[in-house]
Scaffold this active site. Structure first.
Site, mmCIF file in Angstrom:
data_model
loop_
_atom_site.group_PDB
_atom_site.id
_atom_site.type_symbol
_atom_site.label_atom_id
_atom_site.label_comp_id
_atom_site.label_asym_id
_atom_site.label_seq_id
_atom_site.Cartn_x
_atom_site.Cartn_y
_atom_site.Cartn_z
ATOM 1 N N LYS A 97 0.815 -1.204 0.006
ATOM 2 C CA LYS A 97 -0.080 0.054 -0.035
ATOM 3 C C LYS A 97 0.900 1.032 0.125
ATOM 4 O O LYS A 97 0.592 2.239 -0.697
ATOM 5 C CB LYS A 97 -1.076 0.086 1.188
ATOM 6 N N LYS A 109 2.897 -4.341 10.975
ATOM 7 C CA LYS A 109 1.616 -4.723 11.321
ATOM 8 C C LYS A 109 1.830 -5.096 12.653
ATOM 9 O O LYS A 109 2.804 -6.062 13.242
ATOM 10 C CB LYS A 109 1.058 -5.680 10.712
ATOM 11 N N THR A 193 -10.383 5.372 5.044
ATOM 12 C CA THR A 193 -10.464 4.113 4.110
ATOM 13 C C THR A 193 -11.449 3.967 3.284
ATOM 14 O O THR A 193 -11.557 3.617 2.088
ATOM 15 C CB THR A 193 -10.512 2.667 5.005
ATOM 16 N N ASN A 224 -15.917 -0.055 10.461
ATOM 17 C CA ASN A 224 -15.228 1.233 10.023
ATOM 18 C C ASN A 224 -15.408 1.340 8.571
ATOM 19 O O ASN A 224 -15.785 2.336 8.038
ATOM 20 C CB ASN A 224 -14.049 1.288 10.683
ATOM 21 N N SER A 351 -3.255 8.488 7.355
ATOM 22 C CA SER A 351 -2.198 8.231 8.696
ATOM 23 C C SER A 351 -0.988 8.957 8.505
ATOM 24 O O SER A 351 -0.293 9.531 9.298
ATOM 25 C CB SER A 351 -1.833 6.895 8.781
HETATM 26 P P1 NAD Z 1 -14.497 -3.541 11.950
HETATM 27 O O1 NAD Z 1 -14.198 -4.418 13.164
HETATM 28 O O2 NAD Z 1 -14.772 -2.263 12.366
HETATM 29 O O3 NAD Z 1 -15.728 -4.234 11.225
HETATM 30 C C1 NAD Z 1 -15.855 -5.420 10.872
HETATM 31 C C2 NAD Z 1 -17.226 -5.655 10.191
HETATM 32 O O4 NAD Z 1 -17.134 -7.131 9.673
HETATM 33 C C3 NAD Z 1 -18.244 -5.935 11.182
HETATM 34 O O5 NAD Z 1 -19.493 -5.522 10.640
HETATM 35 C C4 NAD Z 1 -18.397 -7.483 11.594
HETATM 36 O O6 NAD Z 1 -19.568 -7.844 11.991
HETATM 37 C C5 NAD Z 1 -18.191 -7.953 10.023
HETATM 38 N N1 NAD Z 1 -17.887 -9.346 10.166
HETATM 39 C C6 NAD Z 1 -16.803 -9.752 10.997
HETATM 40 N N2 NAD Z 1 -16.860 -11.161 10.775
HETATM 41 C C7 NAD Z 1 -17.522 -11.460 9.758
HETATM 42 C C8 NAD Z 1 -17.915 -12.719 8.954
HETATM 43 N N3 NAD Z 1 -17.109 -13.886 9.277
HETATM 44 N N4 NAD Z 1 -18.588 -12.489 7.937
HETATM 45 C C9 NAD Z 1 -19.240 -11.339 7.678
HETATM 46 N N5 NAD Z 1 -19.044 -10.251 8.263
HETATM 47 C C10 NAD Z 1 -18.097 -10.249 9.509
HETATM 48 O O7 NAD Z 1 -13.347 -3.573 10.769
HETATM 49 P P2 NAD Z 1 -13.054 -2.553 9.846
HETATM 50 O O8 NAD Z 1 -11.762 -1.670 10.329
HETATM 51 O O9 NAD Z 1 -14.206 -2.150 9.037
HETATM 52 O O10 NAD Z 1 -11.948 -3.570 8.716
HETATM 53 C C11 NAD Z 1 -12.784 -4.444 7.867
HETATM 54 C C12 NAD Z 1 -11.729 -4.902 6.713
HETATM 55 O O11 NAD Z 1 -11.161 -3.801 6.205
HETATM 56 C C13 NAD Z 1 -10.498 -5.637 7.577
HETATM 57 O O12 NAD Z 1 -10.157 -6.620 6.632
HETATM 58 C C14 NAD Z 1 -9.483 -4.684 7.546
HETATM 59 O O13 NAD Z 1 -8.189 -5.095 7.773
HETATM 60 C C15 NAD Z 1 -9.611 -3.889 6.276
HETATM 61 N N6 NAD Z 1 -9.202 -2.349 6.491
HETATM 62 C C16 NAD Z 1 -9.614 -1.538 7.439
HETATM 63 C C17 NAD Z 1 -9.030 -0.394 7.395
HETATM 64 C C18 NAD Z 1 -9.509 0.855 8.381
HETATM 65 O O14 NAD Z 1 -8.993 1.842 8.443
HETATM 66 N N7 NAD Z 1 -10.365 0.411 9.310
HETATM 67 C C19 NAD Z 1 -7.993 0.238 6.535
HETATM 68 C C20 NAD Z 1 -7.684 -1.001 5.401
HETATM 69 C C21 NAD Z 1 -8.049 -2.246 5.775
#
Ligand code: NAD
Length: 417
Positions: A97, A109, A193, A224, A351
């Site tokens: 990234k 990480k 994001t 998020n 960030s």
């Molecule tokens: P989060 O914990 O805020 O939300 C995760 C969501 O996924 C929730 O709604 C949860 O209920 C759902 N979930 C969890 N397990 C599940 C399953 N088995 N089946 C279906 N849904 C499921 O996490 P986030 O920060 O939104 O991150 C989500 C993804 O995006 C991750 O892979 C994370 O690494 C990636 N990501 C996030 C960010 C960020 O800034 N938040 C940045 C880059 C990548």
């Protein structure tokens, strides 16, 4: 691509594509051996006094993929499924990234095996502080800069910053990003994001000749990344017809009431348990739509469901949601895939902006942040798409080639390989 038995292991599948990318760029075995693994991997044990007076010992990790370009950078994940291979893979994805966005960082990480949903506020504070004490020797504003990830947030960043400042005996806002605004956080970081994924969706739709206002969007995950994305898509005039969380999925072909759902979701991104007539996550992924956005967890699009997907575009907000075999199937089917290392780079870009603002002590408006973010992401998309077209490789391999190029050059200039 390779359909080896262990190719669903996120680290192994990342290593396979890193090797392919480096070979396409003309590098040999030594560079591949160096960049397939983190240069540094720390495992720590964190004793935490629990509210009932007992002490529980947690295991945590910090991986630093490579620091040839600059300090390493990447989030800290609190989750029961955290493991060494996942943290290593996530650190490599962070490098990619940063490379695609042309940031002066390598990837890092961290993760702690724990379940924040079952811990009190004070227990989480003690764990966050304990993790920083355990990794403090290898992190810092010019060494390795943590940030939020799954189930960590700005409050946790604030505790971590406070603990680091106490250890070092000076206030050091550039140690960590994703902080609350009052502690030196950046405007636009929380939504970065999702904002970035929205930019990628617009570009992908343009490439396919589909107007945004006519687009039907399905989003897996309402945390998020997923929930803010649903809001941005909805506000831009697209129709969000499906969303999901860990408990199930909601579907309405006329479009869901996103503002209502945002209002009702809890802090872990759960909302579907409030409804009857839900569908499953498996059904959600196979809905007829223009854009499918996996924004939850890894390995959701596999060789089993990839042939059945009805989306025209897949934009990966989650890290590692599509297996290598599924990538091949989607590419063969003419589905445009915008891979994770490009699509979800918005978080690390803002960030970076936060760290720059901390270093210069001068803070930007949200508009300024959004404009700069969009510019960087569009350049990233164009570069990756061009490599995809001119070199005849799939979008994932193209993104890896763009992402690893600068790091390999830096390694070479330093004379490491
Ligand atoms: P989060 O914990 O805020 O939300 C995760 C969501 O996924 C929730 O709604 C949860 O209920 C759902 N979930 C969890 N397990 C599940 C399953 N088995 N089946 C279906 N849904 C499921 O996490 P986030 O920060 O939104 O991150 C989500 C993804 O995006 C991750 O892979 C994370 O690494 C990636 N990501 C996030 C960010 C960020 O800034 N938040 C940045 C880059 C990548």
């Amino acid at each position: 691509m390779n359909g080896q038995p262990d190719a669903n292991n996120v680290l192994r599948s990342t290593q396979i594509v890193i090797e392919q990318a480096l070979r396409k760029l003309g590098y040999g075995d030594e560079m591949i051996a160096l960049l397939q693994e983190p240069i540094r991997m720390l495992t720590v044990r964190i004793p935490v006094r629990m509210d009932d007076g007992t002490t529980k010992v947690f295991t945590g990790y910090r991986a630093q993929h490579n620091d040839a370009v600059g300090p390493t950078k990447g989030g800290v994940r609190f989750h029961p499924d955290v493991n060494e291979d996942e943290v290593k893979a996530l650190s490599i994805w962070m490098s990619l990234k940063c490379g695609i966005a042309d940031l002066p960082y390598g990837g890092g990480k961290g993760g702690v095996i724990c379940d924040p949903r079952k811990m009190s506020f004070r227990e989480l504070e003690r764990l966050s502080r304990g993790y920083v004490r355990a990794i403090s020797q290898i992190v810092g504003p010019t060494k390795d800069i943590p940030a939020p990830d799954v189930m960590t947030n700005s409050q946790i960043m604030a505790w971590m910053l406070d603990e680091y400042s106490r250890i070092r005996e000076f206030d050091s806002p550039g140690f960590i990003t994703g902080k609350p605004i009052v502690l030196g956080g950046s405007h636009g970081r929380e939504t970065a994001t999702a904002r970035g994924v929205a930019v990628m969706i617009e570009e992908a739709l343009r490439t396919k000749g589909i107007p945004l206002q006519e687009a039907r969007v399905v989003i897996q995950g309402f945390g998020n990344a997923g929930s803010y994305l649903a809001k941005f898509m909805n506000d831009a005039g697209a129709k969000v017809i499906g969303i999901s969380d860990v408990n199930g999925a909601l579907y309405n072909k006329e479009g869901l009431d996103i503002d209502y759902l945002l209002d009702r979701r809890d802090s872990f991104g759960s909302v579907t348990n409030l409804f009857e007539n839900t569908i499953t996550n498996e059904e959600l992924l196979e809905l007829e739509c223009d854009v499918l956005v996996p924004a939850a967890i890894e390995n959701q699009i596999t060789s089993v469901n990839a042939p059945k997907l009805k989306a025209k575009i897949v934009v990966e907000a989650a890290n590692g949601p599509t297996t290598l075999e599924a990538t091949r199937i989607l590419t063969d089917r003419g589905i445009l895939l915008v891979p994770d290392v490009l699509a979800s780079a918005g978080g690390v870009i803002v960030s970076y902006f936060e760290w720059v603002q901390n270093n210069q002590g001068y803070y930007w408006s949200e508009e300024e942040v959004d404009t700069k973010l969009k510019k960087m992401l569009l350049r990233g998309f164009q570069q990756v798409y061009e490599v995809h077209q001119t070199r005849g490789v799939d979008m994932r391999l193209a993104a890896y080639m763009v992402g690893v190029r600068k790091m390999a050059e830096a390694v070479r200039f330093r004379g490491w390989v």
